[in-house]
Design a protein around this motif. Sequence first.
Motif, PDB file in Angstrom:
ATOM      1  N   ASP A 374       2.846   2.385  -9.627  1.00 17.31           N
ATOM      2  CA  ASP A 374       1.720   3.215  -9.219  1.00 17.31           C
ATOM      3  C   ASP A 374       0.716   3.277 -10.368  1.00 17.31           C
ATOM      4  OD1 ASP A 374       0.308   4.963  -7.486  1.00 17.31           O
ATOM      5  OD2 ASP A 374       0.945   6.623  -8.760  1.00 17.31           O
ATOM      6  N   ASP A 377      -3.411  -0.440 -10.392  1.00 17.29           N
ATOM      7  CA  ASP A 377      -4.789  -0.809 -10.067  1.00 17.29           C
ATOM      8  C   ASP A 377      -5.755  -0.325 -11.147  1.00 17.29           C
ATOM      9  OD1 ASP A 377      -3.769   1.657  -8.942  1.00 17.29           O
ATOM     10  OD2 ASP A 377      -5.713   1.976  -8.006  1.00 17.29           O
ATOM     11  N   TYR A 411      -2.289  -6.007  -3.199  1.00 17.84           N
ATOM     12  CA  TYR A 411      -3.647  -5.483  -3.234  1.00 17.84           C
ATOM     13  C   TYR A 411      -3.927  -4.434  -2.167  1.00 17.84           C
ATOM     14  CZ  TYR A 411      -4.873  -9.033  -6.664  1.00 17.84           C
ATOM     15  OH  TYR A 411      -4.938  -9.797  -7.804  1.00 17.84           O
ATOM     16  N   TRP A 412      -3.056  -4.288  -1.205  1.00 16.87           N
ATOM     17  CA  TRP A 412      -3.260  -3.236  -0.203  1.00 16.87           C
ATOM     18  C   TRP A 412      -1.971  -3.014   0.557  1.00 16.87           C
ATOM     19  CZ3 TRP A 412      -6.058   0.690  -0.256  1.00 16.87           C
ATOM     20  CH2 TRP A 412      -6.398   1.423   0.886  1.00 16.87           C
ATOM     21  N   MET A 413      -1.910  -1.903   1.271  1.00 23.14           N
ATOM     22  CA  MET A 413      -0.668  -1.517   1.919  1.00 23.14           C
ATOM     23  C   MET A 413      -0.280  -2.440   3.064  1.00 23.14           C
ATOM     24  SD  MET A 413      -1.849   1.908   4.008  1.00 23.14           S
ATOM     25  CE  MET A 413      -3.068   2.537   2.877  1.00 23.14           C
ATOM     26  N   GLN A 421       2.669   2.591  -4.882  1.00 22.27           N
ATOM     27  CA  GLN A 421       1.267   2.713  -5.277  1.00 22.27           C
ATOM     28  C   GLN A 421       0.564   3.642  -4.275  1.00 22.27           C
ATOM     29  OE1 GLN A 421      -0.405  -1.087  -7.313  1.00 22.27           O
ATOM     30  NE2 GLN A 421       0.693  -1.819  -5.526  1.00 22.27           N
ATOM     31  N   TRP A 422      -0.357   4.434  -4.791  1.00 20.13           N
ATOM     32  CA  TRP A 422      -1.025   5.420  -3.932  1.00 20.13           C
ATOM     33  C   TRP A 422      -2.288   4.785  -3.363  1.00 20.13           C
ATOM     34  CZ3 TRP A 422       0.523   9.286  -1.312  1.00 20.13           C
ATOM     35  CH2 TRP A 422      -0.374  10.213  -0.796  1.00 20.13           C
ATOM     36  N   TYR A 423      -2.214   4.417  -2.091  1.00 20.17           N
ATOM     37  CA  TYR A 423      -3.313   3.713  -1.435  1.00 20.17           C
ATOM     38  C   TYR A 423      -4.308   4.658  -0.770  1.00 20.17           C
ATOM     39  CZ  TYR A 423       0.020  -0.128  -1.900  1.00 20.17           C
ATOM     40  OH  TYR A 423       0.893  -1.054  -2.405  1.00 20.17           O
ATOM     41  N   HIS A 428      -8.327   5.318  -5.662  1.00 19.55           N
ATOM     42  CA  HIS A 428      -7.430   4.162  -5.649  1.00 19.55           C
ATOM     43  C   HIS A 428      -7.928   3.096  -4.672  1.00 19.55           C
ATOM     44  CE1 HIS A 428      -4.066   5.280  -8.256  1.00 19.55           C
ATOM     45  NE2 HIS A 428      -4.171   6.519  -7.798  1.00 19.55           N
ATOM     46  N   ALA A 429      -8.375   3.503  -3.501  1.00 17.80           N
ATOM     47  CA  ALA A 429      -8.845   2.527  -2.513  1.00 17.80           C
ATOM     48  C   ALA A 429      -9.963   1.664  -3.084  1.00 17.80           C
ATOM     49  CB  ALA A 429      -9.313   3.251  -1.253  1.00 17.80           C
ATOM     50  N   PHE A 432      -8.352  -0.930  -5.512  1.00 20.11           N
ATOM     51  CA  PHE A 432      -7.632  -1.983  -4.795  1.00 20.11           C
ATOM     52  C   PHE A 432      -8.601  -2.992  -4.188  1.00 20.11           C
ATOM     53  CE2 PHE A 432      -4.026   1.133  -4.463  1.00 20.11           C
ATOM     54  CZ  PHE A 432      -3.059   0.342  -5.059  1.00 20.11           C
ATOM     55  N   HIS A 433      -9.627  -2.508  -3.512  1.00 22.82           N
ATOM     56  CA  HIS A 433     -10.552  -3.405  -2.827  1.00 22.82           C
ATOM     57  C   HIS A 433     -11.407  -4.183  -3.826  1.00 22.82           C
ATOM     58  CE1 HIS A 433      -8.974  -1.284   0.453  1.00 22.82           C
ATOM     59  NE2 HIS A 433      -9.915  -0.382   0.644  1.00 22.82           N
TER      60      HIS A 433
END
Length: 841
Positions: A374, A377, A411-413, A421-423, A428-429, A432-433
């Motif tokens: 976690d 990113d 890279y994503w859920m 990891q907290w998406y 956080h989003a 990741f993107h």
Amino acid sequence: MNAAGRIEADFALRRPLEAGGQVVYWRLGATSEHRYDVPDQPMKGEMDPFFFLTKHKNFIPHEYPCRTQFAAERRGKRPAPQGAFEPERVWLPFGSPRVDLSGFWFRPTVLGTWARTVIVAEAAGPARLKLRTCGGAVLFVNGAEIGWMAPYGRNLETAQESDAELVAGTNDIRIWFDDLAERDARYFFQLDYLSGPAAEQALPASAPGGLAAAIEIALEAMHFEKPAYSDGEVALVTHAPLPVAVDVAIEVEGDFMSIEEPVSFRRRLETGETRLPIAATERLPADFRHFKVSLTASAITASRVFGVEICHADRQGPAPATLERRIAEALDQVSNHAESDTVRALARLATGRGGPETDAMILGALPAIEDCHDCADFILVPLLWCRHRFADAIGAEVRERIDAAILNYRYWMDEPGNDVQWYFSENHALLFHTAAYLAGHMFPQARFVRSGRLGSEHSAVGLARVRAWLDHFEEWEMAEFNSAPYFPIDLKGLTALFALAPDADVRTRAGAAIVRLLDIVARSAHHGVLTGAQGRSYEHTLRPARSLELSGVARLAWGKGFYGKRFHALPQLALCLRDHGLELPSSQAEIASFRREGGQEWCFAQGQNRIAKLYHYKTRDYAMGSAAAYRWNEWGYQETVLHLRLGDDPDAQVWINHPGEVIHSGYGRPSYWGGSGTLPRVHQYRGLAVVIFDCAAEQPDFTHAWFPQSAFMESRIDGNHAVARSGDGLLLMKSDKDFEPVERGPTAGNELRVLGHKATWIARLGRVEEHDSLEAFATVFAQMEVLRGKGGELTLNDPEYGEVRFLADGRVEAEGRVVDPAEWTVAGNAAIMAAGPIKRR
């Protein structure tokens, strides 16, 4: 243990155990920790802008596959205790009703701990016990199992009652408790003695008479000499000298995100001494730090954690006068003094400091990315910048490992994985993107392992999500509204997009978002320091004023502030200004450090559907910000809904909240200072605020304010009045009950309490220019009272503003105006108001 399962031993200390009270003195075994991996699999879900709006108490509903499998294996089934109790440490309560070992684990981890204590009963008889926990637990009395529970709900407390037969004399109590830790984990148990024979609780450990009690009292009273340190010697003091000399071990750690090894000190506190010097400020790492202090004598060791800010302000001195020099200073500061992570590596590479030391920083950070910890990113985005812009300055073997980590990352859920990891949160989003978009562009023909896509396809998916994130931001801005710890995280992603995005529209929109975030900070800041309501806060982001990253951002952008030790966005922002053409409006500096006559009233909204309506008012001498009509009387998460500051001293700050837990420096969300257990009704009009608490009965039975008396030039507490001055800023606080100044323990001299679940607080700010002195100001405003009317209306007669009406829908009527939060927009409106009362037409 004898045949009846009872113990025969000396006790280190004994304390009364009343019916309805808690059993709070324990010996603990070591906590076993075992990684818990499940088969890689994708998850369903999207960014949740309302994840912190707790649907049930403080319970966050998002569930990872690891919890689903763990619950299937264990929920509703008797926990299986591991091994036997072997004492490792003493747990002393210091006011906490529970044994609390909560913390932060970056991978799914199974935890298990034995605990043991003694109940000494005056006579034999039945007892009723209540056990509370979030995970699983088994309760033993005199060797016999009397109950177990296994709800295993992530961070959701449940309780179960059991009956036990106590014998006259000593009764051995043991508890095994376990759980699955995923990121922030509430790992605790509480044992309530509902009814039973007259009894005492006793700590099962031998010690000379009174020694353990003396150590407990010394730690209970201990506190730092100052609320924060920017120079001088850092020292703890206690009001309770010890009757013997003790050895002292001190471990200095950062918050849960810090990657540095603790700094250790060994000291000795001689008989009768009350001051424990630790080190000069410059010898300690900067930022808000936790000092774990352990006292040892005659084989008894007891510990407590104390928190304080360290800032190397003397070394840093005033900020350079020009932006060009401040950019160079910021990059040098991070290169030479930051934590050894990829942010520091980027600053070093960007200033020609590549080489083995910088490569080692990158190598030290890579395991977290490779293992999808976690917050990986946070590490990956600056690493991509390093790899994209400064590849030639990185060693070839290090580059190969970087590339492998980039291609194997999740890279994503919707990609397969078994991490936590907290998406779901906005910050956080974005990262990741951003990472998916930039990484795919860097390796267009490579196959990304988890998504199975070629880099060009991977980048296209990331680009679509980045654009969608920007759409959401441009409409609603920060979901975690106005939050000091999350401005830098959003800036981390946006600066990377501004500098590295291959698509012009993304660069343009990212640049506008950067400027907008800094404008919000400037509007809600007082002389460069953020002062306002925040959607998510922590003790380690509220208490430090100088070393918080936003202070460093303000120093870079506007020449006002200081640097801490850990950074997310500062060097990236500096590089955008130095290398990529970012321009900041010159007007921001004047707004952030407001020096003109009159005051600024700043009303705006943030979050989807304008969930947070935010009000801020500042003059050159004071500032205060609040959240209007925000979730009154609901369970809170991490929201701080009233915050004020006086004068030019960053430490002269006050906020008012209801603690989510009573343990100091804990991991609760909300915690002792970060957030509110129950959110209050808050109204603000210019320099006046009313805060009304009606807290849940099961939560702590007091509300409190951070009120650092030594940070003020003048202060006084008298009954239900407290006054303070810093510079030319004045403060009067008043409650409907007497204040209880905290004079012992970690917040001695810095905390005011009002006992009970219901309380009304008034905060009134003023200026020496208008009131001559603190005493004159206090005399004028001391008689203010909140009067309750029909339909939830409140009225208050303010000597300067006249009658102020606070309505049940959040509107405020005063000075011939109506201030209506329902009208506030995301863009916001800032108005300059004349000093003193508004002239009525």
